[in-house]
Motif scaffolding. Structure first.
Motif, PDB file in Angstrom:
ATOM      1  N   ALA A 161      54.027  55.946  56.433  1.00 40.70           N
ATOM      2  CA  ALA A 161      54.813  55.627  57.704  1.00 40.70           C
ATOM      3  C   ALA A 161      54.628  53.971  58.010  1.00 40.70           C
ATOM      4  O   ALA A 161      55.506  53.432  58.073  1.00 40.70           O
ATOM      5  CB  ALA A 161      54.399  56.441  58.531  1.00 40.70           C
ATOM      6  N   MET A 162      53.218  53.657  57.848  1.00 38.50           N
ATOM      7  CA  MET A 162      53.090  52.197  58.251  1.00 38.50           C
ATOM      8  C   MET A 162      53.416  51.227  57.042  1.00 38.50           C
ATOM      9  O   MET A 162      53.850  50.048  57.483  1.00 38.50           O
ATOM     10  CB  MET A 162      51.493  51.969  58.502  1.00 38.50           C
ATOM     11  CG  MET A 162      51.053  52.787  59.682  1.00 38.50           C
ATOM     12  SD  MET A 162      52.046  52.690  61.197  1.00 38.50           S
ATOM     13  CE  MET A 162      52.085  50.929  61.338  1.00 38.50           C
ATOM     14  N   MET A 163      53.245  51.886  55.849  1.00 34.07           N
ATOM     15  CA  MET A 163      54.006  50.854  54.847  1.00 34.07           C
ATOM     16  C   MET A 163      55.366  50.517  55.003  1.00 34.07           C
ATOM     17  O   MET A 163      56.014  49.826  54.813  1.00 34.07           O
ATOM     18  CB  MET A 163      53.741  51.445  53.558  1.00 34.07           C
ATOM     19  CG  MET A 163      52.266  51.398  52.884  1.00 34.07           C
ATOM     20  SD  MET A 163      51.841  52.222  51.470  1.00 34.07           S
ATOM     21  CE  MET A 163      52.636  50.915  50.320  1.00 34.07           C
ATOM     22  N   GLU A 164      56.194  51.756  55.396  1.00 31.37           N
ATOM     23  CA  GLU A 164      57.648  51.604  55.476  1.00 31.37           C
ATOM     24  C   GLU A 164      57.828  50.712  56.599  1.00 31.37           C
ATOM     25  O   GLU A 164      58.688  49.907  56.730  1.00 31.37           O
ATOM     26  CB  GLU A 164      58.058  53.092  55.657  1.00 31.37           C
ATOM     27  CG  GLU A 164      58.118  53.866  54.356  1.00 31.37           C
ATOM     28  CD  GLU A 164      58.431  55.243  54.630  1.00 31.37           C
ATOM     29  OE1 GLU A 164      58.651  55.667  55.720  1.00 31.37           O
ATOM     30  OE2 GLU A 164      58.103  56.176  53.622  1.00 31.37           O
ATOM     31  N   HIS A 165      57.108  50.966  57.921  1.00 34.99           N
ATOM     32  CA  HIS A 165      57.159  50.131  59.082  1.00 34.99           C
ATOM     33  C   HIS A 165      57.052  48.634  58.509  1.00 34.99           C
ATOM     34  O   HIS A 165      57.763  47.786  59.128  1.00 34.99           O
ATOM     35  CB  HIS A 165      56.353  50.765  60.112  1.00 34.99           C
ATOM     36  CG  HIS A 165      56.536  49.711  61.371  1.00 34.99           C
ATOM     37  ND1 HIS A 165      57.411  50.090  62.232  1.00 34.99           N
ATOM     38  CD2 HIS A 165      55.624  48.678  61.841  1.00 34.99           C
ATOM     39  CE1 HIS A 165      57.097  49.032  63.328  1.00 34.99           C
ATOM     40  NE2 HIS A 165      56.240  48.597  63.124  1.00 34.99           N
ATOM     41  N   ALA A 166      56.092  48.496  58.100  1.00 34.73           N
ATOM     42  CA  ALA A 166      55.758  47.074  57.605  1.00 34.73           C
ATOM     43  C   ALA A 166      56.883  46.390  56.937  1.00 34.73           C
ATOM     44  O   ALA A 166      57.235  45.402  57.076  1.00 34.73           O
ATOM     45  CB  ALA A 166      54.305  46.937  56.728  1.00 34.73           C
ATOM     46  N   ALA A 167      57.336  47.227  55.798  1.00 37.50           N
ATOM     47  CA  ALA A 167      58.407  46.674  55.117  1.00 37.50           C
ATOM     48  C   ALA A 167      59.593  46.320  55.654  1.00 37.50           C
ATOM     49  O   ALA A 167      60.325  45.250  55.513  1.00 37.50           O
ATOM     50  CB  ALA A 167      58.620  47.824  53.877  1.00 37.50           C
TER      51      ALA A 167
END
Length: 347
Positions: free
Chosen positions: A271-277
């Motif tokens: 979730a945090m990787m997608e948010h960061a992306a």
């Protein structure tokens, strides 16, 4: 002024409430999105946003947030009833669950704007502000205050202040159980040096059995939070929750009785990787997101390397979401092996 009854239909008033405190420069939308991956039930607060900034500034940048953050409260700073009311009208389109007025921040820049903790000396002004905000709000309006400032006697000041807020229509009052010393102490010292007076806050709650009263200040563990909830309707943690975010993963079970389950750390990471992306694709930098994640995994094997990666690699030009995966991969989790490294996610 006539006291209003709390809106009992709003889930906010179904005690207990666990909240993560509003913290300037910390509880931005990236922080709140991260915290929401760890707890579905905690009430999250924005940083304090000055009413004048909302009236004049980039409203989407100041007020925008991800729907996943709900329930989320907007904390406003100000002392002009009309400006605060207009800020509440503007914020209505963004869908916050609560509007909170800051009467507790002791910083110099807040004092110079005549809001924050210095307003403890001006309860009539605060009451006017609350009444003006209530008149236009479609969600609960609440106040976060101190027990007093400088040479005020909290035993006298706080009961009067709370009574005025209730009369003005405040739906809830969050009380930081310390005085604020506006002269001679820094904001950091104001969080540590003035003694805590939990008993006074407890007496305020007992004197207002039908009003939501929450407590804040010096609370560091969920065990301590549960002890306060024997008396109080709500409990608020600030820096303890930020610097040791892992404790948030236990909130839903410990305070709300949900089934105890081991956190799905891979889901948090993804979730945090997608948010960061998404943030990077919009022109942001990875470090805007990861700086809030450094407090995760305290006490876990590999946590030091996790922190190093998020603190150094994430700040490099062009850093992408893969840095988050690399950091998580260094951590040995109690329930099993290191987190699995997913396929590469790019911005």
């Amino acid at each position: 002024m006539q006291a209003s009854e709390p809106n009992k239909k709003n889930s906010y008033f179904q005690a207990p409430v666990f909240a993560v405190a509003p913290m300037i420069d910390w509880t931005d939308r990236h922080c709140r999105y991260f915290h929401r991956q760890l707890t579905g039930r905690a009430l999250l607060f924005t940083e304090m946003i000055v009413a004048d900034a909302i009236l004049r500034g980039n409203r989407d940048r100041l007020l925008g947030f991800d729907p996943a953050e709900h329930p989320v409260a907007l904390q406003l700073g100000g002392s002009d009833p009309q400006k605060l009311a207009e800020a509440v009208r503007i914020a209505a389109d963004y869908g916050y669950d609560e509007i909170n007025l800051n009467v507790g921040c002791p910083s110099d820049r807040v004092q110079s704007g005549i809001f924050g903790a210095c307003l403890m000396r001006e309860p009539a002004v605060v009451a006017e502000c609350v009444a003006a905000m209530k008149a236009v709000a479609s969600v609960p309006v609440t106040v976060k205050c101190r027990i007093g400032v400088d040479d005020q006697d909290p035993e006298t000041v706080l009961p009067d202040f709370v009574a005025r807020m209730v009369a003005a229509g405040a739906d809830a009052i969050w009380i930081h159980a310390r005085k604020a010393w506006l002269q001679g102490l820094s904001p950091k010292e104001n969080r540590e040096i003035p003694p805590l007076d939990y008993d006074l806050v407890y007496r305020i709650k007992r004197a207002n059995p039908g009003r939501f009263i929450g407590i804040n200040g010096g609370i560091e563990t969920l065990d301590q939070a549960l002890q306060h909830l024997d008396v109080m309707d709500g409990v608020m943690l600030g820096r303890a929750a930020y610097h040791n975010a892992t404790l948030l993963a236990d909130v839903d079970h410990a305070l709300y009785g949900e089934v105890a389950e081991a956190p799905d750390w891979n889901a948090v990471r993804d979730a945090m990787m997608e948010h960061a992306a998404r943030h990077i694709a919009d022109g942001g930098r990875l470090v805007h997101v990861t700086r809030h994640m450094v407090g995760l995994f305290q006490g876990f094997a590999g946590a030091r390397r996790y922190r190093q990666i998020l603190s150094s690699d994430a700040a490099r030009p062009g850093a992408g979401p893969d840095v988050i995966a690399a950091a998580f991969a260094e951590v040995d989790l109690p329930a099993g092996p290191k987190t699995q490294v997913p396929e590469k996610l790019t911005a």
